[in-house]
Scaffold this active site. Structure first.
Site, PDB file in Angstrom:
ATOM      1  N   GLU A 251     -19.402  12.078 -13.278  1.00 14.56           N
ATOM      2  CA  GLU A 251     -18.726  11.253 -14.291  1.00 14.56           C
ATOM      3  C   GLU A 251     -19.656  11.236 -15.493  1.00 14.56           C
ATOM      4  O   GLU A 251     -20.663  10.528 -15.500  1.00 14.56           O
ATOM      5  CB  GLU A 251     -18.512   9.827 -13.772  1.00 14.56           C
ATOM      6  CG  GLU A 251     -17.617   9.714 -12.555  1.00 14.56           C
ATOM      7  CD  GLU A 251     -16.157   9.973 -12.854  1.00 14.56           C
ATOM      8  OE1 GLU A 251     -15.796  10.047 -14.037  1.00 14.56           O
ATOM      9  OE2 GLU A 251     -15.391  10.136 -11.901  1.00 14.56           O
ATOM     10  N   CYS A 285     -18.965   4.836 -22.104  1.00 12.70           N
ATOM     11  CA  CYS A 285     -18.609   6.251 -21.928  1.00 12.70           C
ATOM     12  C   CYS A 285     -17.226   6.539 -22.493  1.00 12.70           C
ATOM     13  O   CYS A 285     -17.000   7.578 -23.084  1.00 12.70           O
ATOM     14  CB  CYS A 285     -18.690   6.646 -20.458  1.00 12.70           C
ATOM     15  SG  CYS A 285     -17.694   5.599 -19.381  1.00 12.70           S
TER      16      CYS A 285
HETATM   17  P1  NDP Z   1     -28.707   9.823 -17.749  1.00 13.32           P
HETATM   18  O1  NDP Z   1     -27.977  11.079 -17.506  1.00 13.32           O
HETATM   19  O2  NDP Z   1     -29.940   9.864 -18.546  1.00 13.32           O
HETATM   20  O3  NDP Z   1     -29.103   9.119 -16.366  1.00 13.32           O
HETATM   21  C1  NDP Z   1     -28.124   8.792 -15.386  1.00 13.32           C
HETATM   22  C2  NDP Z   1     -28.829   8.578 -14.067  1.00 13.32           C
HETATM   23  O4  NDP Z   1     -29.350   9.819 -13.605  1.00 13.32           O
HETATM   24  C3  NDP Z   1     -30.013   7.617 -14.144  1.00 13.32           C
HETATM   25  O5  NDP Z   1     -30.078   6.847 -12.971  1.00 13.32           O
HETATM   26  C4  NDP Z   1     -31.178   8.579 -14.222  1.00 13.32           C
HETATM   27  O6  NDP Z   1     -32.383   8.030 -13.814  1.00 13.32           O
HETATM   28  C5  NDP Z   1     -30.721   9.652 -13.262  1.00 13.32           C
HETATM   29  N1  NDP Z   1     -31.409  10.935 -13.424  1.00 13.32           N
HETATM   30  C6  NDP Z   1     -32.119  11.394 -14.470  1.00 13.32           C
HETATM   31  N2  NDP Z   1     -32.568  12.644 -14.216  1.00 13.32           N
HETATM   32  C7  NDP Z   1     -32.134  12.975 -12.982  1.00 13.32           C
HETATM   33  C8  NDP Z   1     -32.262  14.138 -12.160  1.00 13.32           C
HETATM   34  N3  NDP Z   1     -32.918  15.209 -12.572  1.00 13.32           N
HETATM   35  N4  NDP Z   1     -31.670  14.130 -10.956  1.00 13.32           N
HETATM   36  C9  NDP Z   1     -30.978  13.063 -10.527  1.00 13.32           C
HETATM   37  N5  NDP Z   1     -30.822  11.929 -11.258  1.00 13.32           N
HETATM   38  C10 NDP Z   1     -31.397  11.887 -12.471  1.00 13.32           C
HETATM   39  O7  NDP Z   1     -27.642   8.845 -18.395  1.00 13.32           O
HETATM   40  P2  NDP Z   1     -27.887   7.400 -18.961  1.00 13.32           P
HETATM   41  O8  NDP Z   1     -28.446   6.523 -17.901  1.00 13.32           O
HETATM   42  O9  NDP Z   1     -28.592   7.493 -20.258  1.00 13.32           O
HETATM   43  O10 NDP Z   1     -26.376   6.904 -19.198  1.00 13.32           O
HETATM   44  C11 NDP Z   1     -25.661   7.194 -20.350  1.00 13.32           C
HETATM   45  C12 NDP Z   1     -24.690   8.325 -20.109  1.00 13.32           C
HETATM   46  O11 NDP Z   1     -23.837   7.998 -19.035  1.00 13.32           O
HETATM   47  C13 NDP Z   1     -23.788   8.569 -21.291  1.00 13.32           C
HETATM   48  O12 NDP Z   1     -23.662   9.942 -21.523  1.00 13.32           O
HETATM   49  C14 NDP Z   1     -22.471   7.992 -20.834  1.00 13.32           C
HETATM   50  O13 NDP Z   1     -21.355   8.548 -21.475  1.00 13.32           O
HETATM   51  C15 NDP Z   1     -22.499   8.303 -19.387  1.00 13.32           C
HETATM   52  N6  NDP Z   1     -21.568   7.447 -18.652  1.00 13.32           N
HETATM   53  C16 NDP Z   1     -20.454   8.007 -18.114  1.00 13.32           C
HETATM   54  C17 NDP Z   1     -19.524   7.211 -17.475  1.00 13.32           C
HETATM   55  C18 NDP Z   1     -18.305   7.803 -16.837  1.00 13.32           C
HETATM   56  O14 NDP Z   1     -17.718   7.142 -16.001  1.00 13.32           O
HETATM   57  N7  NDP Z   1     -17.872   8.995 -17.189  1.00 13.32           N
HETATM   58  C19 NDP Z   1     -19.700   5.756 -17.362  1.00 13.32           C
HETATM   59  C20 NDP Z   1     -20.917   5.288 -17.948  1.00 13.32           C
HETATM   60  C21 NDP Z   1     -21.806   6.115 -18.571  1.00 13.32           C
HETATM   61  P3  NDP Z   1     -33.372   7.422 -14.941  1.00 13.32           P
HETATM   62  O15 NDP Z   1     -32.599   6.382 -15.665  1.00 13.32           O
HETATM   63  O16 NDP Z   1     -34.452   6.863 -14.127  1.00 13.32           O
HETATM   64  O17 NDP Z   1     -33.767   8.578 -15.815  1.00 13.32           O
END
Ligand code: NDP
Length: 526
Positions: A251, A285
């Site tokens: 997502e 999002c």
């Molecule tokens: P990120 O992609 O930066 O992080 C999402 C999660 O992935 C965090 O828990 C992060 O940990 C973790 N993560 C980071 N690197 C890795 C890896 N290599 N392997 C596995 N997990 C990893 O997104 P954001 O947290 O900045 O969220 C914002 C984004 O989420 C926006 O693009 C938004 O549009 C999207 N979003 C989409 C939604 C949907 O339903 N389509 C709903 C809400 C948001 P850590 O934070 O510790 O880096």
């Protein structure tokens, strides 16, 4: 590893003499440290998954009714302690309490739906075996996968991960959840609240840390990963999961468009556009990031939207409708998009470059921005929106579909809007409102293109966390047994004759009338 919130000053000890590294959770509104949490490594994550697996059999064995009872009790805990949960959300994201309350309220509704509909959606159903194997009783049911890994973002730290957690639990799985490094306290609070209901089983555990902890979860042998976050991280998650052929839901981000037709209620459209674009400081999002308005009503709409935008401000005072940017790095992206829009011929009707501060971004409405500007093509994730005049709704559809994302969209129109909605290449569309689809638990939620794949919420969301189990049972001896070496030449001939009768004349049938099938069926019945 713990599902109990760690006090701010504590260092987590991994064994005699060992000190685990911790990281701080910081209020983006004040800069204050609000918590300290362990950085869980591969070993910790695998241990959590092993515990989850040990509880998975018990949880699946409870059956739909037993699980529904547990989820109902959890819902009660969440509801009674809503204010406390909102406090944690507010502390870690900076969003106003009212916004935190809205996301928690919608979450509780989803939890209720998932718990009460799982039996109907996933339970065993008899299906027709067809003519060739008419002697078989055929049935299908949807069984839990086992352990689901959930990786969540920070922008809606309750609603977003719970869109996976609630549905995965209702479907009979246990869950290991890696919250964003910005909102670990919220994740721990959720796990603690479920443990109040079920203290002796590891239904929902939280592992905290950075991206590496999430990557460890992908490699841990969980039976599925439900990832919500950016498109770039989604690709990394897929690559890590590919190593173990672990299935994934992604997502990801969006660049949602709002289309305003010439016959739309402009007051309503401007109000909804302002909320869709600026709520949660644009960190949604499925937030509205670009607007395409029919040329006949463009100027009036922009004036109304500007009026709305001026009435919203970001801050920490009681009148502030939006809070700070939760992730410091996002400020730079918003600054870049606004600068690019302005330097490529765009104009700020409200806000602009000076609206992007150190922690807060004030609402910004941009017009005349070229379609190839980053402000139109990339996810901004801030309280900014572009508005463009279009000839008609055909042009609006074309421009909407030209983007690489396809999460949600919205239409304001005086017409029915269904045909227009169908032409938009997005997973969800709201007609005469924005983002409503997210609050309807029975509707699947998810995107296409760079917005990812797979669905949470609704029946599809329950099935995502299961595998289909098909069973046939022989009811009587068939005149022609297809699954044997004992078929005679006469029986082969009979099969060929049957096949001809069933399918052979298909190409000779008259062309289907253009009326929708439902109409034809309706007439036949009447
Ligand atoms: P990120 O992609 O930066 O992080 C999402 C999660 O992935 C965090 O828990 C992060 O940990 C973790 N993560 C980071 N690197 C890795 C890896 N290599 N392997 C596995 N997990 C990893 O997104 P954001 O947290 O900045 O969220 C914002 C984004 O989420 C926006 O693009 C938004 O549009 C999207 N979003 C989409 C939604 C949907 O339903 N389509 C709903 C809400 C948001 P850590 O934070 O510790 O880096």
């Amino acid at each position: 590893m713990t599902t109990t919130s760690t006090p701010p000053s504590a260092a987590d000890s991994t064994g005699p003499g060992a000190q685990r590294r911790t990281f701080a959770s910081i209020s983006p509104a004040t800069g204050d440290v609000v918590g300290a949490h362990p950085i869980h490594d591969e070993t910790d994550v695998r241990a959590a998954v092993a515990r989850a697996r040990a509880s998975a059999g018990w949880w699946a064995g409870l059956g739909f009714a037993g699980r529904r009872e547990v989820l109902t009790q959890w819902r009660g805990v969440l509801t009674r302690r809503l204010a406390q949960l909102c406090d944690v959300v507010h502390q870690e994201t900076g969003k106003p309490h009212a916004d935190a309350q809205l996301e928690c309220t919608l979450t509780i509704d989803h939890l209720a739906w998932a718990g009460s509909h799982a039996a109907k959606v996933l339970g065993r159903k008899r299906v027709s075996p067809g003519l060739l194997l008419a002697n078989q009783a055929a049935s299908v049911e949807y069984l839990p996968l086992g352990v689901v890994g959930v990786i969540g973002p920070w922008n809606y730290p309750v609603f977003t991960p719970m869109g996976s957690i609630a549905y995965a639990l209702a479907a009979g799985n246990t869950v290991v959840f890696k919250p964003s490094e910005l909102t670990p306290g919220v994740g721990l609070w959720l796990a603690d609240s479920l443990r109040e209901v079920v203290p002796d089983h590891d239904l929902l555990q939280v592992v905290t840390g950075f991206g590496e902890t999430g990557a460890a979860l992908c490699r841990s042998g969980v039976d599925k990963v439900a990832f919500t976050g950016s498109t770039a991280t989604g690709k990394r998650v897929m690559a890590a999961c590919a190593e173990t052929l672990t299935p994934v839901i992604v997502e990801a981000g969006g660049k949602d468009a709002l289309l305003v037709d010439e016959d739309a209620d402009l007051e309503a459209a401007a109000g909804a556009a302002a909320w869709g674009a600026f709520a949660n400081a644009g960190q949604t999002c499925a937030g509205v990031e670009r607007i395409y308005v029919h040329e006949r009503v463009h100027d009036r709409f922009v004036a109304l939207l500007a009026e709305r935008a001026r009435s919203v401000h970001a801050g920490v005072d009681v009148d502030a409708k939006i809070g700070p940017m939760t992730m410091p790095g996002q400020l730079e992206i918003v600054r870049r998009h606004v600068a690019d829009a302005l330097s490529s011929g765009g104009r700020a009707v409200v806000g602009g470059a000076e609206a992007v501060g150190d922690r807060f971004v004030q609402p910004t409405v941009l017009v005349d921005v070229p379609e190839d500007s980053a402000a139109v093509t990339e996810e901004t994730f801030g309280p900014t929106v572009t508005v463009r005049k279009v000839r008609d709704m055909d042009e609006a559809v074309e421009l909407t579909n030209a983007g690489r994302y396809g999460l949600g969209s919205a239409i304001f129109t005086g017409k029915d809007g269904q045909d227009l909605a169908r032409r938009l290449r997005t997973g969800m569309t709201s007609i005469n409102s924005v983002i409503s689809f997210a609050g309807v638990p029975s509707l699947p939620f998810g995107g296409v293109g760079d917005s990812g794949f797979g669905r949470i919420h609704g029946p599809d969301g329950l099935r995502e966390f299961t595998y289909a189990k098909s069973v046939t049972r022989t009811r009587f001896k068939a005149p022609i047994n297809l699954t044997t070496f004992d078929r005679t030449p006469e029986q082969e001939t009979m099969v060929a004759t049957l096949l001809l009768a069933l399918h052979g004349r298909a190409s000779q049938l008259p062309k289907l009338p253009r009326r929708p099938l439902a109409t034809i069926r309706g007439r036949r019945r009447s």
